[in-house]
Design an enzyme around this catalytic site. Structure first.
Site: not given
Lengths: 170, 135
Positions: B1, B29, B31-32, B52-53, B55
């Site tokens: 990210t 899928r 994520g955030d 970042t990480g 999600g």
């Protein structure tokens, strides 16, 4: 000098000096520096926050070092699907794309959604169709591929087969 | 990210995030990163945030919006708000990081992992670029 600040990140994760040699470290530092220099120049010239965010992220998307744009990770099916979003703090307007396979710079598409559509989030083929209509640069999914990320997918699938998965956190 | 947050010379904030997600993801899928309020949020009253990480945890926490809310309603500064939110991430055993800038130009670059590729520059000529913890 008028006030401005530009902050960037290129992802967080399991990192240690033991696992990343000096050459690799310099590559990352150099690309982050390039992005910040561009942001600083644009800010001094009076560019808007939105323009700076998009152009700075474009630099990182175009670099194979980071998990965005060229160099992004593979899905289970061997494709690369990209997501991006942007939000303007003045108007609270926002735009995003998800699961995009052919938009070269997803953050640019997110801005187009924010500024030139009635919507906030477009996904999959629809996001690509909209990006194409807006005249954005489209590419084959192969453009995003890098050997390093392909190797990561193969290794994870191998672990899956041995029922040893669990470290596939992005 | 990757992500970027900016305070421009007109006093406006903007946040953006772009990603490829997690290796080997299935079923479409996401994520955030493409979710406003989870991985990205900006509000001139408070701050601009990019995450970042992992999600799923950032989505459940409405992480980016919560940082702004902690500043607006609890009067935390940008660093305190990001750290408070990372504490919630720790409780869920999620991992990742966040960058933020407030409407005065104060910054945060916080994470609970071994490192985060990160950097900032401002009008005072201050500039930092770093990768690992304690740098």
């Amino acid at each position: 000098q008028q006030n401005f600040t530009v902050v960037v990140h290129g992802g967080a994760g399991v990192m240690s000096k033991d696992k990343m040699n000096n050459v690799q470290q310099q590559q990352y530092l150099s690309k982050l520096n390039e992005a910040l220099l561009l942001g600083e120049k644009m800010a001094k010239e009076g560019s808007t926050a939105t323009d700076i965010v998009v152009k700075v992220i474009n630099v990182l998307e175009d670099s194979p070092l980071f998990n965005a744009g060229k160099g992004a990770v593979f899905t289970h099916n061997g494709k690369i699907e990209l997501d991006a979003s942007i939000m303007d703090g003045e108007s609270l307007n926002a735009g995003a794309v998800a699961g995009a396979r052919h938009i070269r710079n997803p953050i640019t598409a997110a801005r187009e959604v924010m500024q030139n559509s009635d919507h906030v989030l477009l996904s999959g083929k629809g996001a690509s169709e909209f990006a194409r209509q807006q005249g954005l640069k489209m590419v084959s999914n192969r453009y995003f591929r890098t050997p390093k990320r392909h190797k990561s997918l193969k290794e994870l699938k191998k672990k899956e087969r041995t029922r040893n998965a669990g470290d596939n956190i992005g | 990210t990757v992500g970027c947050v900016v305070l421009d010379i007109y006093g406006n904030l903007c946040a953006g995030t772009s990603t490829g997600g997690m290796t080997n993801k299935k079923f479409g899928r996401i994520g955030d990163s493409p979710l406003i309020g989870a991985g990205t949020y900006a509000n001139n009253r408070t701050c601009a945030v990019s995450c970042t990480g992992h999600g799923e945890f950032f989505i459940r926490l409405a992480f980016a919006r919560d940082v702004s809310a902690l500043m607006e309603y609890n009067n935390l500064n940008i660093v305190e708000a990001c750290r408070e939110e990372l504490n919630k991430l720790d409780e869920l055993r999620g991992s990742g990081g966040v960058i933020g800038v407030d409407n005065k130009g104060n910054i945060a670059m916080e994470f609970n992992t071994g490192g985060m590729f990160r950097g900032f520059v401002n009008a005072k000529g201050e500039k930092v670029i770093a990768i690992f913890k304690n740098e």
